[in-house]
Design an enzyme around this catalytic site. Structure first.
Site, short mmCIF file in Angstrom:
data_model
loop_
_atom_site.label_atom_id
_atom_site.label_comp_id
_atom_site.label_asym_id
_atom_site.label_seq_id
_atom_site.Cartn_x
_atom_site.Cartn_y
_atom_site.Cartn_z
N CYS A 101 35.76 76.43 27.10
CA CYS A 101 34.71 75.41 27.14
C CYS A 101 34.16 75.09 25.75
O CYS A 101 34.85 74.46 24.97
CB CYS A 101 33.63 75.83 28.13
SG CYS A 101 32.84 74.40 28.86
N HIS B 184 35.48 77.91 32.85
CA HIS B 184 34.73 79.06 32.36
C HIS B 184 34.33 79.99 33.48
O HIS B 184 34.80 79.84 34.60
CB HIS B 184 33.55 78.63 31.50
CG HIS B 184 32.64 77.71 32.21
ND1 HIS B 184 31.94 78.07 33.30
CD2 HIS B 184 32.34 76.42 31.96
CE1 HIS B 184 31.22 77.05 33.70
NE2 HIS B 184 31.44 76.03 32.93
#
Ligand code: GLN
Length: 239
Positions: free
Chosen positions: A93, A189
């Site tokens: 991310c 994530h």
């Protein structure tokens, strides 16, 4: 055999518990009798990349990315040499965005590490969703969760996978993540590696082969539960 994992800036880049991915890597090594250690680095620490076999760069808010990016210039040269000599990296991310040339936000420009030729721009609204990919690297689908304001453009680089459900890199291209040498960058994530044991093993195997030679292989583990969980998510969103 032994693996040393470098965790870059867990105090700043640890959004949604990306740290759990380290535990997964360590466990999957230890279950196979491979020694594993993790070295956490803070912003002003000196990083000796020659000691590391896997580097994890986690997610962060725009604010935290801004703080980190000011310091990244100091490690850029060594980090690039590590990547170009096939060092293994998993960047998630915010960390994924930092691999690229820049991340342009309406609060300002975040300079990236320029390790992979790609860039990110803040778009309208956030892309928040469960996500499922098909990647050429694995038999199993890659499943996870995404939550990002940035849209990432990977140019001619290879994506991690094709989006079967969710938004991915920019919400339009149908691609998610990036693979460059032994670097994987992805928007997925949270518990990426526990949910996707094949991705975890790809990182471990690449690291071991770099260190001990191409003939190294990984003993299979009993991933029945991981496979069931992965399959459940696949069928829930893709059918
Ligand atoms: N701050 C970045 C974005 O919103 C990355 C967020 C994250 O790491 N989840 O695009």
């Amino acid at each position: 055999m032994k693996i040393t994992i470098g965790h870059l800036y867990p105090d700043l880049l640890n959004l949604y518990g990306d740290r759990g991915n380290i535990q997964c890597l360590m466990k999957r090594c230890l279950w196979r009798g491979i020694q594993a250690e993790t070295i956490p680095f803070e912003l002003d620490d000196k990083i000796d990349f020659s000691r590391l076999d896997i580097v994890l760069l986690g997610g962060g808010s725009d604010r935290e990315q801004m703080l980190v990016c000011r310091k990244l210039r100091k490690i850029q040269k060594d980090f690039r040499a590590y990547v170009e000599s096939d060092g293994v990296v998993i960047a998630i991310c915010g960390g994924y965005q930092l691999l690229g040339n820049y991340y342009r936000t309406d609060q300002g420009m975040i300079t990236g590490l320029e390790l992979v030729d790609m860039y990110t721009e803040q778009g309208e609204g956030r892309l928040i969703s469960n996500i499922v990919l098909k990647s050429d690297l694995f038999d199993m689908p890659v499943v996870g969760f995404e939550n990002h304001g940035g849209r990432t453009f990977i140019k001619d680089n290879r994506p991690l996978g094709k989006v079967l459900y969710g938004s991915g890199n920019d919400g339009k291209s149908g691609c998610e993540g990036v693979v460059y040498r032994n670097v994987i960058g992805t928007y997925l994530h949270g518990p990426l590696l526990p949910k996707n044991p094949q991705l975890a093993d790809w990182l471990i195997l690449k690291a071991l082969q770099k260190k001990y030679g191409p003939e190294v292989s990984l003993e299979p583990l009993d991933d029945t539960q991981e496979k069931e969980a992965n399959d459940y998510v696949f069928h829930r969103f893709v059918k």
